[in-house]
Design a protein around this motif. Structure first.
Motif, short mmCIF file in Angstrom:
data_model
loop_
_atom_site.label_atom_id
_atom_site.label_comp_id
_atom_site.label_asym_id
_atom_site.label_seq_id
_atom_site.Cartn_x
_atom_site.Cartn_y
_atom_site.Cartn_z
N ASP A 11 0.80 -1.12 0.06
CA ASP A 11 -0.03 0.04 -0.08
C ASP A 11 0.81 1.24 0.10
O ASP A 11 0.02 2.40 0.04
N GLU A 56 -9.64 2.09 2.36
CA GLU A 56 -9.76 1.42 0.99
C GLU A 56 -11.00 1.75 0.36
O GLU A 56 -12.08 1.40 0.83
N ILE A 61 -6.37 3.81 -2.07
CA ILE A 61 -6.08 4.27 -0.58
C ILE A 61 -6.61 5.78 -0.56
O ILE A 61 -6.21 6.55 -1.33
#
Ligand SMILES: CC(C)(COP(=O)(O)OP(=O)(O)OC[C@H]1O[C@@H](n2cnc3c(N)ncnc32)[C@H](O)[C@@H]1OP(=O)(O)O)[C@@H](O)C(=O)NCCC(=O)NCCS
Length: 184
Positions: A11, A56, A61
Motif C-alpha cells: 500500500d 480503501e 487508498i
C-alpha cells in the motif's frame, strides 16, 4: 464502500499519494521532502511493529492512520504518537473517525497507555477529530516550525487509555496483523 484494514507494504505507493499534497502544500506535516515508496515500506514495517491502517475505497487508498514511537528513550515506550491523513475528496465523511476508532482499539490491545498527537495550528478538522475521539489539549509550542514562508504553532493533544496508570505496567506488544509480512 470504504474498508478499514491493516496496511500492507504494497500500500506504500497509495499512502504516499495521499500524503504528497500535504508535504508539498500544507504545514499539517513538517516534512518538506516527499518520502519514497521504500521509506513508507520501512515505516510500515518499522520495529517494533505498531499499527498502520488504511481506508480503501474502490481499490484506492483514501487515507491512512498510524501509531509511531513518541520518543526513542526507553521509558517512553508506553506512549505513541498517532497521525491520520485523508485525500481531500474523502474529507468529512466519517473516515477519519473510523480510522482513529480502529487505531485506538489496536493500540489499546497492544498495551500502550498514552497517545499523543501533534497538530500544526490552526487545523479545525484535525482538532475536531482528535477532540471527538477523546484527546485533550496538552500545550502549545509557539512558532515551533517554519514552512511555506511562515512560522507555525504546534498544539500537542493527549489521550490516556487508562484511568490510573499501573505501578508495574506490562510491556507493550508488537503489532502482528494477519496477512501482513513481518519485518525483513
Ligand atoms: C483531519 C482529518 C483526518 C479529519 O478526517 P475526516 O474524515 O474529514 O473527519 P470526520 O468526518 O471523521 O469527522 C470527525 C469529527 O471532526 C469534525 N470535523 C471534520 N472536519 C471538520 C472541519 N473542517 N471543521 C470542523 N469540524 C470538523 C466532524 O464534524 C466530526 O465531529 P463529530 O464526531 O463531533 O461529529 C482530515 O480532515 C484530513 O485528512 N485533513 C488533512 C490532513 C491533516 O490535517 N491530518 C492531521 C494531521 S495532525
Amino acid at each position: 464502500m470504504v474498508t478499514i484494514r491493516a496496511a500492507h507494504p504494497s500500500d506504500a505507493a497509495g499512502i504516499r499519494a495521499v500524503y504528497a499534497p500535504f508535504v508539498a502544500g500544507s504545514p499539517s506535516t513538517f516534512e518538506e521532502e516527499l518520502p519514497t515508496v521504500e521509506d513508507f515500506h520501512a515505516r510500515i514495517l518499522a520495529s517494533p511493529r505498531r499499527p498502520w491502517l488504511v481506508a480503501e475505497a474502490e481499490g484506492e487508498i483514501a487515507g491512512y492512520a498510524y501509531a509511531s514511537a513518541h520518543h526513542s528513550r526507553a521509558s517512553y515506550r508506553w506512549s505513541v504518537d498517532t497521525s491520520v491523513y485523508l485525500a481531500a475528496v474523502h474529507h468529512r465523511r466519517g473516515l477519519g473517525r473510523r480510522l482513529y476508532d480502529e487505531l485506538i482499539a489496536e493500540v489499546r490491545t497492544l498495551g500502550y497507555l498514552n497517545l499523543y498527537a501533534c497538530i500544526t495550528l490552526p487545523n479545525a478538522a484535525s482538532v475536531a477529530l482528535h477532540t471527538a475521539v477523546g484527546f485533550r489539549p496538552v500545550g502549545v509550542f509557539p512558532r515551533a516550525g517554519y514552512k511555506l514562508g511562515a512560522w507555525h504553532d504546534v498544539g500537542w493533544f493527549g489521550l490516556a487509555l487508562i484511568d490510573e496508570h499501573p505501578a508495574n505496567p506490562a510491556e507493550p506488544r508488537p503489532w502482528l496483523p494477519e496477512g501482513v509480512p513481518a519485518a525483513p
